[in-house]
Each structure stands twice: as C-alpha cells, then as structure tokens.
Design an enzyme around this catalytic site. Structure first.
Site, PDB file in Angstrom:
ATOM      1  CG  ASP A 228      -9.881 -17.780 -28.354  1.00 14.95           C
ATOM      2  OD1 ASP A 228     -10.217 -18.835 -28.712  1.00 14.95           O
ATOM      3  OD2 ASP A 228      -9.669 -17.096 -29.213  1.00 14.95           O
TER       4      ASP A 228
ATOM      5  CE1 TYR B  37      -5.360 -20.518 -31.504  1.00 17.52           C
ATOM      6  CE2 TYR B  37      -4.015 -19.915 -29.573  1.00 17.52           C
ATOM      7  CZ  TYR B  37      -4.728 -19.569 -30.595  1.00 17.52           C
ATOM      8  OH  TYR B  37      -4.447 -18.388 -31.458  1.00 17.52           O
TER       9      TYR B  37
ATOM     10  CB  SER C 204      -0.959  -0.092   1.283  1.00 16.89           C
ATOM     11  OG  SER C 204      -1.741   1.031   1.134  1.00 16.89           O
TER      12      SER C 204
ATOM     13  CG  HIS D 223     -11.501   0.623  -9.968  1.00 13.85           C
ATOM     14  ND1 HIS D 223     -11.723   1.633  -8.794  1.00 13.85           N
ATOM     15  CD2 HIS D 223     -11.123  -0.651  -9.130  1.00 13.85           C
ATOM     16  CE1 HIS D 223     -12.024   1.189  -7.717  1.00 13.85           C
ATOM     17  NE2 HIS D 223     -11.963  -0.147  -7.947  1.00 13.85           N
TER      18      HIS D 223
ATOM     19  CG  HIS E  37      -9.536  -4.983  -7.481  1.00 12.56           C
ATOM     20  ND1 HIS E  37     -10.672  -4.860  -8.068  1.00 12.56           N
ATOM     21  CD2 HIS E  37      -9.467  -3.857  -6.839  1.00 12.56           C
ATOM     22  CE1 HIS E  37     -11.373  -3.933  -7.811  1.00 12.56           C
ATOM     23  NE2 HIS E  37     -10.571  -3.000  -6.862  1.00 12.56           N
TER      24      HIS E  37
ATOM     25  CG  HIS F 205     -15.345  -2.325  -6.231  1.00 11.30           C
ATOM     26  ND1 HIS F 205     -15.297  -2.970  -4.979  1.00 11.30           N
ATOM     27  CD2 HIS F 205     -14.511  -1.803  -6.632  1.00 11.30           C
ATOM     28  CE1 HIS F 205     -13.780  -2.793  -4.817  1.00 11.30           C
ATOM     29  NE2 HIS F 205     -13.391  -2.029  -5.766  1.00 11.30           N
TER      30      HIS F 205
ATOM     31  CG  ASP G   4      -8.955  -3.856  -2.611  1.00 13.89           C
ATOM     32  OD1 ASP G   4      -9.505  -3.461  -1.627  1.00 13.89           O
ATOM     33  OD2 ASP G   4      -8.791  -3.369  -3.665  1.00 13.89           O
TER      34      ASP G   4
ATOM     35  CB  SER H 181      -2.965  -4.188  -1.518  1.00 14.44           C
ATOM     36  OG  SER H 181      -4.544  -4.079  -2.034  1.00 14.44           O
TER      37      SER H 181
HETATM   38 ZN   LIG Z   1     -11.598  -1.491  -6.093  1.00 13.30          ZN
END
Ligand SMILES: [Zn+2]
Length: 229
Positions: A120, A227, A45, A97, A95, A169, A76, A74
């Site tokens: 895919d 593949y 963080s 945004h 994560h 979010h 989160d 972090s």
């Molecule tokens: Zn977030």
C-alpha cells in the site's frame, strides 16, 4: 505555502515521530521544503521536544544558508539538502532510528514486499545503502550519507519507494509533504517489524506477486488511484 505554514507542518512532523515512538532521545529529525520559494524548514539542534514550537524551526535554502541565527539546524541538515537537490518531487524528509527499521539497516537487510501492508505504501523492496568508505566518514560524513542514499535510489522514482535504510545507521524516509512522510515512516517501521517477526517462521519468505504489489500500490498511488476518495 507560507513560511509559517511550513514551520508548523515541520513542527508537527517532528512531534509526531516522538508521539508514534519512532524517535527516542534525539535520534531523529524532520524537515520540509516549499518548492516555490525553495525554503526548507528543519528541526533545530538542541531544543527539547517538550519546548519545541513552530518558531524554533530553522529556515534554510537549498545550499544550507540559514535565514536567522537564533538556533542551529539539525546536525543532519546536509543529508536533507542532498536529498532535496537529488529528488525534486519530494517535499519532506524524516530520519529516525526506529527500532525494527534500524535492526534491518544494521543487518544490511533490505525489506522485500512480503504483504499488502507494504504494497500500500512501497512499490517494491526497501533497499539498504552500501557502507560509507572511511574517507566519506572522515571527510564529509553527513553529506556522504545523503549521496549514498541518492546512489541507492539511482534512477528509480523516490516517491514509489519513499525510504532507504542507511547501512549500520537507520532509515531516511520522505514524502510529498511532512504529513505523508510521517505516515511513510510509521508504515516502514511496521513492515520492518513484520519482516523481523516473520523471519522466525521462515527465514526467507517469498515476496508477494508483482500483480498483488501493483494492485495495492497503484490503487492508492497510481494515475488511476481510486482509494480514499
Ligand atoms: Zn541518525
């Protein structure tokens, strides 16, 4: 995997999210886990991306105990921990945004498989969570975010559809390793962008057939994948 290799891979995943335009300011974080030692490396963080090195990555166990106190993990972290405990096959979480995926998350709009770009990488509709309750937001927000993602995946294979849009979010995306999680986060943003623009032509376009979905997904990910070899 050595701890040094894990930290390096997680650093690179964090930097890649910025380089690919998925993360602006501090709206994002990446982590990875070594399943043998059960050690997690996660973005610190408050360390600017320009200054971030592998050594800044914070090491924790699955309970969130940190192994050095130089940097805070972090904010989160608890969401990542819930997901690592719920999905034993995943090795990394990202994560962001990122704009279009977040637009879909804010609109509570799942992303159906509209084409082979989606097929895919995602073997079906990318779902949206329910809204968190007031109590969840007040009492245990970060952990509850992980729980509502796990609830949304349910008994499904988290690697078959390696992303969930958290309502109001943004996206949480994962993969077997940090590199794959970055790729999944990029493809998610791409299919969200296509779904958004496609809606200008047809508000509710039909998804591709299960046959075409299977054909594309399974050639890259199935037991008989052919593949890229
Ligand atoms: Zn977030």
């Amino acid at each position: 995997m050595t701890l040094a290799a894990l930290k390096q891979a997680v650093l690179e995943a964090n930097l890649a999210t910025v380089r690919h335009g998925l993360v602006k300011a501090t709206f994002g974080n990446a982590s990875g886990i070594d399943r043998v030692s059960e050690r997690i490396a996660i973005k610190p963080s408050g360390v600017p991306y320009e200054e971030m090195t592998a050594d800044h990555m914070v090491i924790t166990d699955l309970a969130g105990t940190t192994f050095d106190n130089r940097f805070r993990p972090s904010s989160d972290l608890d969401t990542h921990l819930v997901l690592y405990r719920a999905f034993p096959t995943i090795g990394a979480i990202i994560h962001t945004h990122s704009t279009y995926a977040t637009i879909m998350a804010q609109a509570r709009r799942p992303i159906p498989p509209l084409g082979t770009t989606h097929a895919d990488y995602f073997h079906g509709t990318i779902p949206v969570t329910r809204d968190l309750t007031a109590e969840e937001i007040t009492e245990r927000y970060v952990e509850a975010t992980g729980e509502v993602i796990a609830e949304t995946v349910g008994s499904g294979d988290p690697l078959a559809i390696p992303a969930v849009l958290v309502a109001g979010h943004g996206p949480f995306v994962w993969g077997r390793d940090p590199e794959q999680a970055v790729l999944n986060a990029m493809i998610l943003e791409e299919v969200a962008k296509m779904a958004w623009h496609g809606a200008a032509l047809d508000a509710a376009p039909p998804p591709i057939s299960q046959t075409l979905l299977d054909r594309h997904y399974l050639r890259k990910h199935g037991a008989n994948a052919t593949y890229g070899q």
